[in-house]
Design a protein around this motif. Structure first.
Motif, PDB file in Angstrom:
ATOM      1  N   VAL A   1     -41.666 -35.190 -13.532  1.00 65.57           N
ATOM      2  CA  VAL A   1     -40.797 -34.809 -12.417  1.00 65.57           C
ATOM      3  C   VAL A   1     -40.573 -36.059 -11.566  1.00 65.57           C
ATOM      4  CG1 VAL A   1     -40.519 -33.335 -10.392  1.00 65.57           C
ATOM      5  CG2 VAL A   1     -41.629 -32.433 -12.444  1.00 65.57           C
ATOM      6  N   THR A   2     -39.314 -36.347 -11.286  1.00 65.78           N
ATOM      7  CA  THR A   2     -38.955 -37.572 -10.565  1.00 65.78           C
ATOM      8  C   THR A   2     -38.203 -37.244  -9.275  1.00 65.78           C
ATOM      9  OG1 THR A   2     -36.944 -37.715 -11.884  1.00 65.78           O
ATOM     10  CG2 THR A   2     -38.827 -39.004 -12.647  1.00 65.78           C
ATOM     11  N   VAL A   3     -38.247 -38.208  -8.372  1.00 67.60           N
ATOM     12  CA  VAL A   3     -37.547 -38.045  -7.095  1.00 67.60           C
ATOM     13  C   VAL A   3     -37.160 -39.434  -6.605  1.00 67.60           C
ATOM     14  CG1 VAL A   3     -39.677 -38.142  -5.704  1.00 67.60           C
ATOM     15  CG2 VAL A   3     -37.703 -36.898  -4.817  1.00 67.60           C
ATOM     16  N   THR A   4     -36.082 -39.488  -5.832  1.00 68.16           N
ATOM     17  CA  THR A   4     -35.645 -40.755  -5.262  1.00 68.16           C
ATOM     18  C   THR A   4     -36.158 -40.868  -3.836  1.00 68.16           C
ATOM     19  OG1 THR A   4     -33.703 -40.757  -6.650  1.00 68.16           O
ATOM     20  CG2 THR A   4     -33.626 -42.167  -4.709  1.00 68.16           C
TER      21      THR A   4
ATOM     22  N   ALA B   1     -36.983 -34.113   0.154  1.00 76.05           N
ATOM     23  CA  ALA B   1     -35.956 -34.711  -0.722  1.00 76.05           C
ATOM     24  C   ALA B   1     -34.733 -33.817  -0.864  1.00 76.05           C
ATOM     25  CB  ALA B   1     -36.563 -34.978  -2.097  1.00 76.05           C
ATOM     26  N   ARG B   2     -33.595 -34.471  -1.184  1.00 78.63           N
ATOM     27  CA  ARG B   2     -32.350 -33.726  -1.434  1.00 78.63           C
ATOM     28  C   ARG B   2     -32.366 -33.075  -2.806  1.00 78.63           C
ATOM     29  NH1 ARG B   2     -28.126 -38.166  -0.493  1.00 78.63           N
ATOM     30  NH2 ARG B   2     -28.142 -37.779  -2.712  1.00 78.63           N
ATOM     31  N   GLY B   3     -33.352 -33.444  -3.609  1.00 79.75           N
ATOM     32  CA  GLY B   3     -33.458 -32.874  -4.950  1.00 79.75           C
ATOM     33  C   GLY B   3     -34.554 -33.547  -5.733  1.00 79.75           C
ATOM     34  N   PHE B   4     -34.681 -33.167  -6.988  1.00 72.41           N
ATOM     35  CA  PHE B   4     -35.634 -33.810  -7.899  1.00 72.41           C
ATOM     36  C   PHE B   4     -35.114 -33.587  -9.310  1.00 72.41           C
ATOM     37  CE2 PHE B   4     -37.230 -29.508  -6.996  1.00 72.41           C
ATOM     38  CZ  PHE B   4     -37.326 -28.978  -8.278  1.00 72.41           C
ATOM     39  N   ALA B   5     -35.698 -34.304 -10.263  1.00 72.51           N
ATOM     40  CA  ALA B   5     -35.313 -34.099 -11.662  1.00 72.51           C
ATOM     41  C   ALA B   5     -36.546 -33.765 -12.476  1.00 72.51           C
ATOM     42  CB  ALA B   5     -34.636 -35.344 -12.216  1.00 72.51           C
ATOM     43  N   VAL B   6     -36.361 -32.903 -13.474  1.00 71.99           N
ATOM     44  CA  VAL B   6     -37.431 -32.589 -14.432  1.00 71.99           C
ATOM     45  C   VAL B   6     -37.005 -33.156 -15.782  1.00 71.99           C
ATOM     46  CG1 VAL B   6     -38.783 -30.781 -15.553  1.00 71.99           C
ATOM     47  CG2 VAL B   6     -37.961 -30.452 -13.199  1.00 71.99           C
TER      48      VAL B   6
ATOM     49  N   VAL C   1     -34.762 -33.183 -22.542  1.00 76.03           N
ATOM     50  CA  VAL C   1     -33.877 -32.554 -21.552  1.00 76.03           C
ATOM     51  C   VAL C   1     -34.161 -33.193 -20.199  1.00 76.03           C
ATOM     52  CG1 VAL C   1     -33.310 -30.400 -20.346  1.00 76.03           C
ATOM     53  CG2 VAL C   1     -33.892 -30.323 -22.773  1.00 76.03           C
ATOM     54  N   SER C   2     -33.126 -33.457 -19.436  1.00 75.73           N
ATOM     55  CA  SER C   2     -33.293 -33.842 -18.031  1.00 75.73           C
ATOM     56  C   SER C   2     -32.489 -32.869 -17.179  1.00 75.73           C
ATOM     57  CB  SER C   2     -32.801 -35.270 -17.770  1.00 75.73           C
ATOM     58  OG  SER C   2     -33.642 -36.201 -18.412  1.00 75.73           O
ATOM     59  N   LEU C   3     -33.179 -32.238 -16.227  1.00 76.13           N
ATOM     60  CA  LEU C   3     -32.543 -31.277 -15.326  1.00 76.13           C
ATOM     61  C   LEU C   3     -32.522 -31.872 -13.930  1.00 76.13           C
ATOM     62  CD1 LEU C   3     -34.607 -28.105 -16.369  1.00 76.13           C
ATOM     63  CD2 LEU C   3     -32.369 -28.791 -17.252  1.00 76.13           C
ATOM     64  N   GLU C   4     -31.351 -32.008 -13.351  1.00 78.06           N
ATOM     65  CA  GLU C   4     -31.291 -32.408 -11.933  1.00 78.06           C
ATOM     66  C   GLU C   4     -31.206 -31.140 -11.098  1.00 78.06           C
ATOM     67  OE1 GLU C   4     -29.432 -36.239 -10.428  1.00 78.06           O
ATOM     68  OE2 GLU C   4     -28.252 -35.802 -12.212  1.00 78.06           O
ATOM     69  N   CYS C   5     -32.042 -31.068 -10.086  1.00 81.29           N
ATOM     70  CA  CYS C   5     -32.152 -29.846  -9.287  1.00 81.29           C
ATOM     71  C   CYS C   5     -31.976 -30.148  -7.816  1.00 81.29           C
ATOM     72  CB  CYS C   5     -33.544 -29.236  -9.462  1.00 81.29           C
ATOM     73  SG  CYS C   5     -33.956 -28.897 -11.172  1.00 81.29           S
ATOM     74  N   ARG C   6     -31.469 -29.146  -7.096  1.00 81.58           N
ATOM     75  CA  ARG C   6     -31.511 -29.247  -5.640  1.00 81.58           C
ATOM     76  C   ARG C   6     -32.500 -28.211  -5.128  1.00 81.58           C
ATOM     77  NH1 ARG C   6     -25.440 -27.165  -3.988  1.00 81.58           N
ATOM     78  NH2 ARG C   6     -25.739 -24.962  -4.418  1.00 81.58           N
ATOM     79  N   PRO C   7     -33.073 -28.455  -3.937  1.00 85.29           N
ATOM     80  CA  PRO C   7     -34.129 -27.558  -3.462  1.00 85.29           C
ATOM     81  C   PRO C   7     -33.611 -26.136  -3.280  1.00 85.29           C
ATOM     82  CG  PRO C   7     -33.944 -29.510  -2.062  1.00 85.29           C
ATOM     83  CD  PRO C   7     -32.773 -29.530  -2.989  1.00 85.29           C
TER      84      PRO C   7
ATOM     85  N   GLY D   1     -36.412 -25.114  -7.850  1.00 89.64           N
ATOM     86  CA  GLY D   1     -35.178 -25.897  -7.791  1.00 89.64           C
ATOM     87  C   GLY D   1     -34.028 -25.181  -8.475  1.00 89.64           C
ATOM     88  N   GLU D   2     -32.839 -25.394  -7.933  1.00 86.64           N
ATOM     89  CA  GLU D   2     -31.623 -24.877  -8.585  1.00 86.64           C
ATOM     90  C   GLU D   2     -31.084 -25.976  -9.493  1.00 86.64           C
ATOM     91  OE1 GLU D   2     -27.242 -22.991  -7.552  1.00 86.64           O
ATOM     92  OE2 GLU D   2     -28.419 -23.924  -5.942  1.00 86.64           O
ATOM     93  N   VAL D   3     -30.914 -25.646 -10.763  1.00 85.66           N
ATOM     94  CA  VAL D   3     -30.479 -26.653 -11.736  1.00 85.66           C
ATOM     95  C   VAL D   3     -28.992 -26.952 -11.537  1.00 85.66           C
ATOM     96  CG1 VAL D   3     -30.245 -27.203 -14.187  1.00 85.66           C
ATOM     97  CG2 VAL D   3     -32.218 -25.868 -13.387  1.00 85.66           C
TER      98      VAL D   3
END
Ligand SMILES: Cc1cc2nc3c(=O)[nH]c(=O)nc-3n(C[C@H](O)[C@H](O)[C@H](O)COP(=O)(O)O)c2cc1C
Length: 168
Positions: free
Chosen positions: A31-34, A75-80, A122-128, A142-144
């Motif tokens: 899980v990643t985040v900027t 964060a504005r989001g994260f990725a799985v 798979v990479s999923l970008e999600c918002r909270p 997270g919402e994908v």
């Protein structure tokens, strides 16, 4: 062979629960985040799961002792990034003491600004969507927003060991 039961009238210790949950085979994600100044952070996670199709929701949980808890909370989001069997080395890098976890891996920012690891299954970008108290962890839902996929065999985690799922 049946093992002796551990019930709530005895104490369910962390070791007992960890041992029991180790029998549940999972995939492996990072899980990643900027962070500030566009510095990426990520960690190996196997608490990931799907929640809802409509809306498209997923969840994972983070140890409250993690130094980057506040970063994920704000964060504005994260990725799985769901790892392939060819990425087992990354699983170790992103759960170990390596200072710059992103230095030796191929990655880029996705359309929603989150770090995506190249060649992930798979990479999923999600918002909270929501955050919940989960005892000594915080549960992030997270919402994908985007889905990126590659071919390959999945990484697997079972009984404290990393491996690969071969199908069949
Ligand atoms: C297979 C595996 C699964 C993990 N799953 C989780 C998880 O779901 N949540 C979590 O907080 N830590 C999990 N960890 C531990 C974190 O990866 C590790 O504590 C983290 O990388 C520490 O990061 P830090 O050094 O930046 O604090 C897992 C580790 C492994 C090896």
């Amino acid at each position: 062979m049946t093992k002796p039961a551990i019930s709530s009238d005895q104490s369910v210790t962390s070791a007992a629960l960890r041992g029991a949950m180790g029998q549940y085979l999972t995939g492996v994600t990072i899980v990643t985040v900027t962070g500030p100044d566009n510095v990426p952070y990520g960690l190996t996670v196997n608490s990931f799961n799907s929640v809802s199709l409509t809306p498209p929701l997923i969840l994972w949980s983070l140890d409250n002792r993690n130094d980057n808890l506040a970063l994920f909370k704000g964060a504005r989001g994260f990725a799985v990034n769901i790892l392939s069997a060819d990425q087992l080395d990354l699983c170790k890098v992103f759960s170990g003491a390596e200072n710059n976890r992103f230095a030796n891996c191929d990655w880029h920012f996705g359309s929603y600004g989150q770090p995506l690891l190249a060649e992930s299954l798979v990479s999923l970008e999600c918002r909270p969507w929501a955050k919940y108290d989960g005892g000594d962890h915080t549960i992030f839902v997270g919402e994908v927003m985007s889905i990126k996929q590659c071919d390959g065999k999945p990484a697997a985690f079972y009984n404290g060991k990393l491996g690969q799922y071969d199908g069949g």
